[in-house]
Every structure is written in structure tokens, then in C-alpha cells.
Design a protein around this motif. Structure first.
Motif, mmCIF file in Angstrom:
data_model
loop_
_atom_site.group_PDB
_atom_site.id
_atom_site.type_symbol
_atom_site.label_atom_id
_atom_site.label_comp_id
_atom_site.label_asym_id
_atom_site.label_seq_id
_atom_site.Cartn_x
_atom_site.Cartn_y
_atom_site.Cartn_z
ATOM 1 N N VAL A 1 1.662 -5.018 8.118
ATOM 2 C CA VAL A 1 1.545 -4.832 6.678
ATOM 3 C C VAL A 1 2.562 -3.797 6.207
ATOM 4 C CG1 VAL A 1 -0.007 -3.966 4.870
ATOM 5 C CG2 VAL A 1 -0.911 -5.376 6.706
ATOM 6 N N ARG A 2 3.058 -4.027 4.996
ATOM 7 C CA ARG A 2 3.854 -3.006 4.333
ATOM 8 C C ARG A 2 3.432 -2.936 2.870
ATOM 9 N NH1 ARG A 2 10.003 -5.530 4.176
ATOM 10 N NH2 ARG A 2 9.575 -7.286 2.783
ATOM 11 N N MET A 3 3.580 -1.750 2.285
ATOM 12 C CA MET A 3 3.190 -1.512 0.892
ATOM 13 C C MET A 3 4.273 -0.706 0.192
ATOM 14 S SD MET A 3 -0.767 -0.305 0.564
ATOM 15 C CE MET A 3 -1.223 -0.610 -1.113
ATOM 16 N N ARG A 4 4.300 -0.860 -1.133
ATOM 17 C CA ARG A 4 5.119 0.003 -1.971
ATOM 18 C C ARG A 4 4.391 0.180 -3.295
ATOM 19 N NH1 ARG A 4 8.254 -2.670 -5.856
ATOM 20 N NH2 ARG A 4 8.341 -4.915 -5.556
ATOM 21 N N TYR A 5 4.831 1.147 -4.053
ATOM 22 C CA TYR A 5 4.225 1.378 -5.355
ATOM 23 C C TYR A 5 5.323 1.685 -6.370
ATOM 24 C CZ TYR A 5 4.783 6.292 -4.082
ATOM 25 O OH TYR A 5 5.303 7.502 -3.690
ATOM 26 N N ASP A 6 5.045 1.384 -7.619
ATOM 27 C CA ASP A 6 5.920 1.724 -8.735
ATOM 28 C C ASP A 6 5.088 2.510 -9.728
ATOM 29 O OD1 ASP A 6 8.245 0.381 -7.836
ATOM 30 O OD2 ASP A 6 7.491 -1.524 -8.604
ATOM 31 N N ILE A 7 5.676 3.574 -10.269
ATOM 32 C CA ILE A 7 4.990 4.409 -11.239
ATOM 33 C C ILE A 7 5.697 4.251 -12.579
ATOM 34 C CG2 ILE A 7 4.312 6.760 -11.831
ATOM 35 C CD1 ILE A 7 4.365 7.386 -8.835
ATOM 36 N N SER A 8 4.934 3.916 -13.617
ATOM 37 C CA SER A 8 5.525 3.668 -14.941
ATOM 38 C C SER A 8 6.198 4.911 -15.519
ATOM 39 C CB SER A 8 4.460 3.143 -15.902
ATOM 40 O OG SER A 8 3.447 4.115 -16.079
ATOM 41 N N GLN A 9 5.656 6.075 -15.255
ATOM 42 C CA GLN A 9 6.229 7.332 -15.736
ATOM 43 C C GLN A 9 6.359 8.282 -14.548
ATOM 44 O OE1 GLN A 9 2.977 7.651 -18.533
ATOM 45 N NE2 GLN A 9 4.456 7.701 -20.217
ATOM 46 N N SER A 10 7.322 7.983 -13.686
ATOM 47 C CA SER A 10 7.441 8.702 -12.418
ATOM 48 C C SER A 10 7.754 10.182 -12.595
ATOM 49 C CB SER A 10 8.481 8.039 -11.526
ATOM 50 O OG SER A 10 9.737 8.037 -12.175
ATOM 51 N N ALA B 1 -1.462 9.075 -20.811
ATOM 52 C CA ALA B 1 -2.119 7.964 -21.501
ATOM 53 C C ALA B 1 -1.566 6.601 -21.096
ATOM 54 C CB ALA B 1 -2.007 8.146 -23.016
ATOM 55 N N ASN B 2 -0.281 6.509 -20.826
ATOM 56 C CA ASN B 2 0.343 5.232 -20.467
ATOM 57 C C ASN B 2 0.732 5.146 -18.996
ATOM 58 O OD1 ASN B 2 0.217 4.205 -23.133
ATOM 59 N ND2 ASN B 2 1.968 5.492 -23.668
ATOM 60 N N LEU B 3 0.214 6.054 -18.192
ATOM 61 C CA LEU B 3 0.549 6.053 -16.769
ATOM 62 C C LEU B 3 -0.014 4.803 -16.092
ATOM 63 C CD1 LEU B 3 1.724 7.593 -14.296
ATOM 64 C CD2 LEU B 3 -0.590 8.442 -13.927
ATOM 65 N N ARG B 4 0.817 4.152 -15.307
ATOM 66 C CA ARG B 4 0.370 2.988 -14.537
ATOM 67 C C ARG B 4 1.030 3.046 -13.163
ATOM 68 N NH1 ARG B 4 1.869 -2.763 -16.728
ATOM 69 N NH2 ARG B 4 3.763 -1.571 -16.788
ATOM 70 N N ILE B 5 0.229 2.918 -12.139
ATOM 71 C CA ILE B 5 0.741 2.850 -10.767
ATOM 72 C C ILE B 5 0.470 1.437 -10.266
ATOM 73 C CG2 ILE B 5 0.577 3.746 -8.429
ATOM 74 C CD1 ILE B 5 -0.373 6.400 -9.617
ATOM 75 N N SER B 6 1.538 0.691 -10.011
ATOM 76 C CA SER B 6 1.423 -0.688 -9.529
ATOM 77 C C SER B 6 1.628 -0.708 -8.027
ATOM 78 C CB SER B 6 2.474 -1.576 -10.200
ATOM 79 O OG SER B 6 2.311 -1.570 -11.592
ATOM 80 N N LEU B 7 0.771 -1.436 -7.334
ATOM 81 C CA LEU B 7 0.823 -1.536 -5.874
ATOM 82 C C LEU B 7 1.251 -2.933 -5.458
ATOM 83 C CD1 LEU B 7 -2.596 0.181 -5.289
ATOM 84 C CD2 LEU B 7 -0.364 1.205 -4.838
ATOM 85 N N TYR B 8 2.068 -3.015 -4.425
ATOM 86 C CA TYR B 8 2.532 -4.280 -3.871
ATOM 87 C C TYR B 8 2.366 -4.211 -2.362
ATOM 88 C CZ TYR B 8 4.837 -4.267 -8.394
ATOM 89 O OH TYR B 8 5.089 -4.195 -9.735
ATOM 90 N N GLN B 9 2.025 -5.346 -1.764
ATOM 91 C CA GLN B 9 1.930 -5.380 -0.308
ATOM 92 C C GLN B 9 2.389 -6.732 0.197
ATOM 93 O OE1 GLN B 9 -0.403 -7.077 1.889
ATOM 94 N NE2 GLN B 9 -1.423 -8.222 0.276
ATOM 95 N N GLU B 10 2.878 -6.748 1.415
ATOM 96 C CA GLU B 10 3.269 -7.982 2.098
ATOM 97 C C GLU B 10 2.756 -7.900 3.522
ATOM 98 O OE1 GLU B 10 7.391 -9.171 -0.198
ATOM 99 O OE2 GLU B 10 7.556 -8.215 1.746
ATOM 100 N N ALA B 11 2.521 -9.058 4.116
ATOM 101 C CA ALA B 11 2.034 -9.105 5.494
ATOM 102 C C ALA B 11 2.688 -10.268 6.220
ATOM 103 C CB ALA B 11 0.513 -9.255 5.522
#
Length: 176
Positions: A73-82, A133-143
Motif C-alpha cells: 500500500v501507498r498513500m499521499r495527501y493534499d492539503i487545500s491550504q498547506s 474554515a475552508n481547510l480540506r485534507i484529501s487522502l489517496y491510496q493505491e495498492a
């Protein structure tokens, strides 16, 4: 007599067309099997992201193997307001890579879960919580499968398997 001749000609044409169709289908069958380039057994690689959240500052994303075969498994994340927050990744059991992914350090057996990729999100220095207020953390994973048998060669090394995946050898239709 002319009627019998016409029927014979039409019959011969139908037989010829049918022969061409069958020859084309047979050719396609054999060239398709030959064009595959290798035979390997595929299992079911099914995973899902699980999160334990307690407000915006406690976030514990992990991956669970819901399939019937072991996988990497691998994961990454993106932050809308890093610029607003800092994430304490990777946590124990994960390794950061230059490609932006975090790789779990062992194969997951069916039913197993990874340790959380991170467990806390903190405000960047000089930032206030009301800015989120608009913070979003998006998660992605692949296997990918943890063991591949390609033309009799067994691959179990995570880096080799991920390289096969990245090179396009393992397509979406042949792996998950």
C-alpha cells in the motif's frame, strides 16, 4: 437451370464470406493470446481508507486490506491550504518517498490495516484556528499485489512490484 445456377453462386459466396469471417476470428484469437506477453495469476486487491477524526487537529488515516490477497500500500495527501497547517507524516511503519507517496513498510494480509499515516494536524506558526474554515485534507491510496508470478518468475519485493506498476506493466485492468 438459371435458377439453380444463381442459387449455387449465392451459396458459394455465402460460404466464402463465412470462411473469411471464421479465418479472421481464428487469427484474432491466436494473435490476442500471443500478444499478452506473459501470464500471471491475479488475486483480488481491494482496500479502503479508514479515518479516526476528533476535530480538525486529530486525524488518523489508515488503509485496510478488504481483499483476498496480501498487498503493498501507498498513500499521499493534499492539503487545500498547506500554508495553514503542518502534518506529522510519516508515522511509524511508513516511509516517505521523493515521488510524494508514503509507502507502508510491509505487506498487508487480508483483513489487516496499516498504522495511521499521521495522527495530528497542527496550526502553522502564526496561524489561528478561525482561518481553517475552508481547510480540506484529501487522502489517496493505491495498492498492488504483494506477490506476482510473471512467466514463472515470482516477484515479492515491494520496490520491484511498484516499479512494474509505474512502468505500466500492471494496468488497471490487471491490478488494483
Amino acid at each position: 437451370m438459371k435458377k439453380n445456377l444463381k442459387l449455387a453462386v449465392v451459396g458459394a459466396l455465402l460460404v466464402a464470406v463465412l470462411g473469411v469471417c471464421l479465418a479472421g476470428t481464428t487469427f484474432a484469437y491466436f494473435t490476442d493470446a500471443d500478444a499478452q506477453g506473459g501470464y500471471y495469476r491475479l488475486g483480488s486487491v481491494d482496500t479502503e481508507i479508514r479515518e479516526d477524526n476528533e476535530g480538525w487537529e486529530i486525524k488518523k488515516p489508515s488503509v485496510t486490506n478488504t481483499g483476498d490477497t496480501s498487498c503493498y500500500v501507498r498513500m499521499r495527501y493534499d492539503i487545500s491550504q498547506s500554508n495553514l497547517v503542518e502534518v506529522n507524516a510519516p508515522a511509524q511503519g511508513w516511509s516517505a518517498s521523493a515521488d510524494g507517496w508514503f509507502y507502508y513498510n510491509k505487506a498487508l494480509e487480508p483483513g489487516e490495516s496499516t498504522t495511521p499515516l499521521f495522527d495530528t494536524v497542527s496550526l502553522a506558526e502564526g496561524r489561528e484556528a478561525d482561518e481553517l474554515a475552508n481547510l480540506r485534507i484529501s487522502l489517496y491510496q493505491e495498492a498492488v499485489q504483494a506477490e506476482l508470478n510473471i512467466d514463472g518468475t515470482i516477484y515479492t519485493d515491494a520496490e520491484e512490484i511498484w516499479n512494474l506498476y509505474e512502468s505500466g506493466f500492471l494496468t488497471e485492468s490487471s491490478s488494483s
